[in-house]
Design a protein around this motif. Structure first.
Motif, PDB file in Angstrom:
ATOM      1  N   GLN A  20      69.188  52.985  33.280  1.00 19.47           N
ATOM      2  CA  GLN A  20      69.489  53.994  34.153  1.00 19.47           C
ATOM      3  C   GLN A  20      68.539  54.185  35.359  1.00 19.47           C
ATOM      4  OE1 GLN A  20      70.239  57.689  31.964  1.00 19.47           O
ATOM      5  NE2 GLN A  20      70.779  58.978  33.651  1.00 19.47           N
ATOM      6  N   HIS A 100      75.182  60.831  38.692  1.00 18.79           N
ATOM      7  CA  HIS A 100      75.749  61.027  37.423  1.00 18.79           C
ATOM      8  C   HIS A 100      76.081  59.476  37.036  1.00 18.79           C
ATOM      9  CE1 HIS A 100      78.952  61.300  34.393  1.00 18.79           C
ATOM     10  NE2 HIS A 100      78.052  62.176  34.318  1.00 18.79           N
ATOM     11  N   VAL A 101      75.657  58.788  35.796  1.00 20.27           N
ATOM     12  CA  VAL A 101      75.571  57.325  35.663  1.00 20.27           C
ATOM     13  C   VAL A 101      76.178  57.591  34.121  1.00 20.27           C
ATOM     14  CG1 VAL A 101      74.502  55.346  35.131  1.00 20.27           C
ATOM     15  CG2 VAL A 101      73.739  56.673  37.005  1.00 20.27           C
ATOM     16  N   THR A 102      77.158  56.459  34.134  1.00 23.10           N
ATOM     17  CA  THR A 102      77.883  56.088  32.923  1.00 23.10           C
ATOM     18  C   THR A 102      77.728  54.532  32.846  1.00 23.10           C
ATOM     19  OG1 THR A 102      79.434  57.889  33.107  1.00 23.10           O
ATOM     20  CG2 THR A 102      80.025  56.169  31.510  1.00 23.10           C
ATOM     21  N   ILE A 103      77.139  54.270  31.691  1.00 26.38           N
ATOM     22  CA  ILE A 103      76.885  52.734  31.330  1.00 26.38           C
ATOM     23  C   ILE A 103      77.768  52.308  30.097  1.00 26.38           C
ATOM     24  CG2 ILE A 103      75.351  50.848  30.781  1.00 26.38           C
ATOM     25  CD1 ILE A 103      73.089  52.886  32.386  1.00 26.38           C
ATOM     26  N   THR A 104      78.470  51.121  30.278  1.00 26.56           N
ATOM     27  CA  THR A 104      79.174  50.592  29.075  1.00 26.56           C
ATOM     28  C   THR A 104      79.039  49.072  29.084  1.00 26.56           C
ATOM     29  OG1 THR A 104      81.003  52.310  29.542  1.00 26.56           O
ATOM     30  CG2 THR A 104      81.345  50.482  28.136  1.00 26.56           C
ATOM     31  N   ALA A 108      78.512  49.614  34.869  1.00 20.14           N
ATOM     32  CA  ALA A 108      78.215  51.049  34.968  1.00 20.14           C
ATOM     33  C   ALA A 108      79.031  51.722  36.125  1.00 20.14           C
ATOM     34  CB  ALA A 108      76.566  51.380  35.269  1.00 20.14           C
ATOM     35  N   THR A 111      77.959  58.066  40.391  1.00 16.44           N
ATOM     36  CA  THR A 111      78.950  58.972  41.279  1.00 16.44           C
ATOM     37  C   THR A 111      77.792  59.901  41.944  1.00 16.44           C
ATOM     38  OG1 THR A 111      80.665  59.110  39.573  1.00 16.44           O
ATOM     39  CG2 THR A 111      80.663  60.683  41.372  1.00 16.44           C
ATOM     40  N   SER A 166      85.955  59.700  38.425  1.00 12.96           N
ATOM     41  CA  SER A 166      84.720  59.012  37.858  1.00 12.96           C
ATOM     42  C   SER A 166      84.070  59.965  36.969  1.00 12.96           C
ATOM     43  CB  SER A 166      83.639  58.981  39.094  1.00 12.96           C
ATOM     44  OG  SER A 166      82.402  58.547  38.584  1.00 12.96           O
ATOM     45  N   ILE A 167      84.010  61.270  36.997  1.00 10.97           N
ATOM     46  CA  ILE A 167      83.374  62.086  36.368  1.00 10.97           C
ATOM     47  C   ILE A 167      84.201  62.220  34.821  1.00 10.97           C
ATOM     48  CG2 ILE A 167      82.713  64.699  35.933  1.00 10.97           C
ATOM     49  CD1 ILE A 167      80.820  63.036  37.796  1.00 10.97           C
ATOM     50  N   ARG A 169      85.559  60.215  33.348  1.00  5.54           N
ATOM     51  CA  ARG A 169      85.170  59.058  32.226  1.00  5.54           C
ATOM     52  C   ARG A 169      84.143  59.616  30.918  1.00  5.54           C
ATOM     53  NH1 ARG A 169      84.779  53.702  36.049  1.00  5.54           N
ATOM     54  NH2 ARG A 169      86.000  54.569  37.873  1.00  5.54           N
ATOM     55  N   ASP A 170      83.626  60.558  31.325  1.00  4.45           N
ATOM     56  CA  ASP A 170      82.480  60.970  30.356  1.00  4.45           C
ATOM     57  C   ASP A 170      83.242  62.211  29.406  1.00  4.45           C
ATOM     58  OD1 ASP A 170      80.484  59.451  30.923  1.00  4.45           O
ATOM     59  OD2 ASP A 170      78.907  60.563  32.126  1.00  4.45           O
TER      60      ASP A 170
END
Length: 173
Positions: A20, A100-104, A108, A111, A166-167, A169-170
């Motif tokens: 992150q 705003h970060v989503t890591i998979t 990643a 946004t 994008s958002i 996804r969380d």
């Protein structure tokens, strides 16, 4: 056995924090690199097959007439353009908000917003604000930009849709 599970959990959490932080550095550093003509950073930020999806043309054409999705060569042409050089010589700031970060795994999605401010006469002018979605991938050495999608915040549904996708996804389950 329990100590290994706790260590593994801690290692995973530390890696997630490091990832992150590296993504924050990439995104916030990219704007500063464009504004300071640090072309090496700009080039290294993009995956070789990275795409910049700008959508409609910039209404002020501050860096040429780039529109749609285009690859790394065109991205660097834009970053090195005479139009951007002229703005750098007057004063320009691409200000990225905290993403705003989503890591998979090794991918990643980040946004955020970008504000573009230029110096004009004896003051500053906000030229535009865009919604940004950065699709990133972990490379051997660092995270890189696989695709950056921006949409002008002009009241249209396009920017809201981009951010919403994008958002969401969380969201849980």
């Amino acid at each position: 056995m329990e100590a290994n599970a706790q260590t593994g959990g801690l290692e995973q959490r530390i890696r997630a924090l490091e990832d992150q932080f590296q993504i924050y550095q990439l995104i916030t550093g990219y704007g500063a690199a464009v504004d300071s003509a640090t072309f090496e950073f700009c080039a290294a930020a993009w995956a070789q097959d990275g795409l910049f999806d700008r959508g409609a043309p910039d209404p002020e054409a501050h860096s040429g007439h780039f529109e749609g999705a285009y690859g790394k060569d065109a991205i660097m042409k834009e970053v090195c353009s005479p139009e951007l050089a002229a703005l750098r010589n007057k004063g320009i700031a691409h200000i990225m908000t905290l993403p705003h970060v989503t890591i998979t795994g090794d991918k990643a999605v980040a946004t955020c917003y970008t504000e573009l401010i230029t110096r004009e006469d004896n003051g500053y002018r906000m030229r535009r604000i865009t919604a940004n979605v950065w699709d990133l991938e972990r490379g051997a050495q660092r995270w890189t930009i696989k695709r950056r999608t921006i949409r002008l915040l002009d009241g249209s549904e396009a920017a809201r849709h981009l951010m919403r996708q994008s958002i969401q996804r969380d969201l849980p389950g």
